[in-house]
Write a protein that holds these residues in place. Structure first.
Motif, PDB file in Angstrom:
ATOM      1  N   SER A 388       0.823  -1.206   0.000  1.00  0.00           N
ATOM      2  CA  SER A 388       0.000   0.000   0.000  1.00  0.00           C
ATOM      3  C   SER A 388       0.859   1.260   0.000  1.00  0.00           C
ATOM      4  O   SER A 388       0.555   2.241  -0.692  1.00  0.00           O
ATOM      5  N   TRP A 395      -1.297   3.836   4.398  1.00  0.00           N
ATOM      6  CA  TRP A 395      -2.052   2.623   4.727  1.00  0.00           C
ATOM      7  C   TRP A 395      -2.862   2.917   5.972  1.00  0.00           C
ATOM      8  O   TRP A 395      -2.354   3.483   6.946  1.00  0.00           O
ATOM      9  N   SER A 396      -4.138   2.562   5.963  1.00  0.00           N
ATOM     10  CA  SER A 396      -5.001   2.835   7.104  1.00  0.00           C
ATOM     11  C   SER A 396      -5.965   1.673   7.288  1.00  0.00           C
ATOM     12  O   SER A 396      -6.683   1.306   6.348  1.00  0.00           O
ATOM     13  N   ASP A 397      -5.942   1.099   8.481  1.00  0.00           N
ATOM     14  CA  ASP A 397      -6.838  -0.016   8.774  1.00  0.00           C
ATOM     15  C   ASP A 397      -6.641  -0.389  10.250  1.00  0.00           C
ATOM     16  O   ASP A 397      -5.798   0.184  10.949  1.00  0.00           O
ATOM     17  N   SER A 398      -7.430  -1.353  10.698  1.00  0.00           N
ATOM     18  CA  SER A 398      -7.222  -1.862  12.054  1.00  0.00           C
ATOM     19  C   SER A 398      -5.987  -2.755  12.069  1.00  0.00           C
ATOM     20  O   SER A 398      -5.695  -3.460  11.096  1.00  0.00           O
ATOM     21  N   HIS A 412      -6.592   1.332  15.541  1.00  0.00           N
ATOM     22  CA  HIS A 412      -6.854   1.872  14.206  1.00  0.00           C
ATOM     23  C   HIS A 412      -5.628   2.680  13.826  1.00  0.00           C
ATOM     24  O   HIS A 412      -5.342   3.728  14.399  1.00  0.00           O
ATOM     25  N   SER A 414      -2.943   4.599  11.131  1.00  0.00           N
ATOM     26  CA  SER A 414      -2.752   5.346   9.889  1.00  0.00           C
ATOM     27  C   SER A 414      -1.258   5.474   9.661  1.00  0.00           C
ATOM     28  O   SER A 414      -0.588   6.274  10.317  1.00  0.00           O
TER      29      SER A 414
END
Length: 827
Positions: A388, A395-398, A412, A414
């Motif tokens: 990513s 990249w951003s997600d859990s 969470h 970022s």
């Protein structure tokens, strides 16, 4: 008026121009010295040379050098640069050649007749003048060479052509001396030119330096002030050069506290050689700013000089302050933050990150960030993040992290990157929040939402069931009450009782309808058909419905409704809103009061509908509760019937039509309810006007028409039988089950079928589908008679196959009118 061009500063000139200016600066002295030397020659040689020839020689010297002084005057006024300077270089060379000829004229004329000391003096004079020319005119090599040749060649030629041997020897000496002086002068000129180019190059470097460069002599007088110094301090070179540094530059510990500059700098430099010192300086306009100063000392022979390098660090100071603020914010943030290099090795973490993972700064530095990920998912997670970052830079997600003690939590995250000018990643950073608790709360909310949705569905199912269960007995109550009202033979007291029964039944039905409608709105089951509508037409339709009530109460109606105003709304629901507002305005008005409806067009793309009464008004402390359900604002003891749901439903309906509703009221003066709806400029279809119920009746003498009623409730069948007795020309047949109804329809082929929708075993739509499959019953009109509310998308003759839809409890007059209308079409 002639203006004198500004003299360019030496630092702004090219190397050649600088040499030209240096030559002219010396020429004033050289020409003056030559004039004095000419006068001295006249006095010195008057005893050795013929007077007339001597006077001609001295006059030539004086004239040519006087021309040189005049030339210097005009050069100073012209202040030439570039191509113009080249022309002045030619003028300088020409004048130098003339001056050389002036000096060489006397010896050329006198050598042939001079003997002894006189000849020696003449030769010595030529050598002396040419040597001086090497030193004073070497800046312009061509001028120096021309002067030497013009001064010595004529005398050398004259001596060589003389008949005497001594004269020939003098000529050879002059010629040899001319060659030597010419060569030495050329070499000196070349050396001077190279040194000059070096100085100009160095000056260019200093002038183009971002820092201010200031040179000082031993006593602190400014000798160089570059362009950056001019810009930084707001003082030009001419204002500063030649003045003490303390007059040109004010340095203070703080603004408004000036101190001697040079002394402070020299003391600081002596204690810390080659160090840079931060101070506060002031510009010419008095504004203070931060500077960093470094000073170096140079010694050439017995002369000392200083060079100060001054950098404006005001922006750097501001940036450092901003960084300090960012650092404090970074450290004070409750969000976890970490910075790593391009490979993912830790560089810095804020305290929140340290608390979250349990690793100290020493343990984090140089450690690969994968150490904080669970081992079983680390590689896959890193690959996903790297992909990513390469594609989008973020990249951003859990993301699941593992603390130092082995426990895990969900964040969470970022993750972003910082790249250089070529797009290569230099740093990575991650800002994350522990969302473990939030996820737990979200799960609780999800479960609660599902429970609430189940409860809502249960409520909707219950209300739907209750709709049928309540409407069925109400159908019998209202139906038979209406039959009693219509019985002319009934005693007056019994008719009054029947009216009260019907009145109470209608009130109960209205409450049931409002509760069910509100439930449908909340459940999102109410569908609207938004279309362009002329508001005035809908107002007229609503007024026709409430006109009788207004007449009974003596309320006068006023209307200001321009016909051109068009809104986007659902006709049925807009009419329902207006009916409710106008009914309230009549019921809660004073006897003999007024009801006014006004339509206004706003500039915000909305049409405003105002319904105003002259009633008792609403207290200010109760305004906020006007649109709440089941609240009648202290009118619970009023004789006016109502459920308290009408205005709540109005607010919901107006909201569904993308509008707004509000109220303005004054106690004892009246109330204005207003509705704003989006305006429309689209075309408007012809309105569907309310038709008066037809009064047509079948001729009793004509052939009886057969009506089949299929309903599983015996009471409903009995009511319809009682109603249709008022139509002697109608034969009613009934069926209490769907199957029996289908058989009777095929056997008798009735003129009209009255069909209940909700029946056990087979609903009305299934019965209708079967009837449409048989040729005998395919074209028989079917009217739904059901306790379910009429659907908003019902269209007579549409996909359902029904020609009309009557809702229980029945309105007897409307029921008879509908039956008469469809039977009349079958004659």
């Amino acid at each position: 008026m002639t203006t004198t061009p500004a003299k360019p500063h030496s630092s702004q000139r090219s190397a050649d121009d600088r040499l030209l200016y240096l030559a002219y600066e010396r020429k004033v002295f050289n020409a003056s010295l030559a004039i004095a030397a000419g006068v001295a020659c006249a006095l010195l040689y008057q005893h050795y040379l013929p007077l007339p020839t001597l006077l001609v020689w001295v006059a030539a010297i004086l004239l040519t050098n006087l021309l040189g002084l005049i030339e210097c005057f005009f050069f100073k006024r012209a202040a030439p640069q570039g191509p113009e300077a080249e022309r002045w270089k030619l003028i300088f060379t020409a004048q130098s050649v003339l001056a050389g000829l002036g000096w060489g004229l006397g010896p050329a004329l006198l050598l042939s007749s001079a003997t002894g000391n006189a000849a020696v003096l003449l030769v010595a004079s030529l050598f002396a003048v040419c040597v001086v020319a090497i030193l004073s005119v070497a800046q312009i090599k061509q001028a120096m060479q021309g002067f030497v040749i013009a001064a010595m060649l004529p005398s050398a030629v004259a001596a060589l052509l003389a008949p005497g041997g001594l004269e020939n020897l003098v000529g050879l000496v002059l010629l040899a001396g001319m060659v030597v002086i010419f060569g030495v002068g050329t070499v000196s000129a070349n050396i001077l030119q190279r040194e000059n180019e070096t100085q100009v190059h160095l000056q260019g470097i200093l002038d183009n330096a971002q820092d201010a460069v200031i040179t000082l002599d031993a006593v602190g007088t400014v000798t160089r002030w570059n362009a950056s110094a001019e810009q930084m301090f707001g003082r030009t070179r001419d204002e500063v050069i030649g003045r003490p540094l303390d007059n040109a530059l004010v340095v203070a510990e703080a603004p408004g506290e000036p101190q001697p500059v040079l002394r402070r700098l020299l003391v600081a430099q002596a204690n810390r050689p080659n160090a840079r010192f931060e101070m506060q300086a002031q510009r010419q306009d008095g504004t203070a700013f931060s500077v960093e100063i470094a000073i170096t000392q140079s010694v050439m022979g017995q002369q000392k000089s200083y060079t100060a390098f001054v950098a404006d660090i005001a922006k750097r100071k501001d940036f450092e302050q901003q960084l300090a603020v960012f650092r404090r914010v970074f450290d004070a943030s409750s969000q976890c933050m970490v910075i790593a290099d391009a490979k993912g090795y830790g560089l810095y973490q804020n305290p929140a990150h340290e608390r979250a993972l349990g690793y100290s700064n020493e343990e984090l530095l140089g450690k690969y960030f994968i150490h904080a990920l669970p081992t079983e998912s680390a590689q896959a997670t890193v690959a996903n993040i790297r992909k990513s970052l390469m594609e989008t830079g973020e990249w951003s997600d859990s993301l699941v992290f593992q603390r130092k003690d082995g426990s895990q939590f969900t964040s969470h995250s970022s993750i972003g990157s910082i790249a250089d000018a070529e797009g290569r990643i230099q740093y990575l950073f991650n800002a994350f929040t522990d969302i473990t608790g939030m996820l737990a709360e979200r799960e609780v909310l999800r479960v609660a939402k599902e429970e609430a949705e189940r409860a809502t569905r249960a409520k909707s199912d219950f209300l739907s069931s209750m709709s049928h269960e309540l409407r069925t007995p109400l159908n019998a109550i209202l139906g038979f009450a209406q039959m009693l009202e219509m019985d002319a033979q009934l005693a007056p007291g019994h008719q009054d009782s029947a009216k009260e029964i019907a009145k109470g039944g209608r009130h109960l039905l209205n409450m049931v309808n409002q509760v069910l409608e509100s439930a449908d709105i909340e459940a999102g089951k109410l569908s609207l058909s938004l279309e362009p509508l002329r508001v005035a037409e809908v107002v007229d339709e609503a007024w026709r419905k409430v006109r009788r009530l207004a007449t009974e109460r003596g309320v006068t109606f006023y209307k200001e409704a321009p016909h051109h105003l068009v809104v986007v709304a659902d006709r049925l629901r807009l009419k329902q809103v207006l009916l409710n507002l106008m009914t309230n305005a009549i019921q809660y008005n004073r006897p003999g009061g007024e009801l006014a409806v006004r339509l206004l067009s706003g500039d915000d793309g909305l049409v405003k509908i105002e319904v105003t009464d002259t009633g008792v008004g609403i207290p200010a402390d109760q305004i906020k509760d006007v649109f709440q359900g089941f609240i009648r604002l202290g009118r619970d003891q009023s004789t006016t019937e109502g459920s308290g749901m009408g205005l709540s439903i109005c607010r919901q309906l107006v909201g569904l039509m993308q509008g707004r509703i509000g109220v303005i009221s004054e106690v004892s003066a009246g109330t204005t309810f207003w509705v704003e709806l989006p305006a429309s400029r689209a075309g408007v279809a012809d309105p569907v006007m309310d038709a008066e119920a037809p009064d047509s009746r079948l001729d009793g003498a004509s052939r009886a028409q057969c009506v089949l009623c299929i309903d599983d409730n015996p009471v409903n069948l009995k009511l319809i039988e009682q109603i249709l007795r008022k139509r002697p020309g109608v034969e009613l047949i009934t069926a209490s089950t769907p199957g029996l109804g289908i058989q009777m329809a095929l056997a008798r082929q009735p003129s009209l079928i009255l069909l209940d929708i909700n029946m056990p075993g087979m609903d009305g739509y299934q019965v209708l589908e079967i009837l449409k499959n048989y040729e005998r019953t395919k074209y028989v009109p079917v009217i739904a008679v059901t306790a379910n509310p009429t659907p908003s998308d019902f269209v007579p003759g549409g996909a359902s196959g029904l020609v009309d839809y009557l809702t229980k409890p029945l309105d007897v007059k409307k029921f008879l009118a509908t039956v008469d209308e469809w039977l009349a079409q079958q004659v």
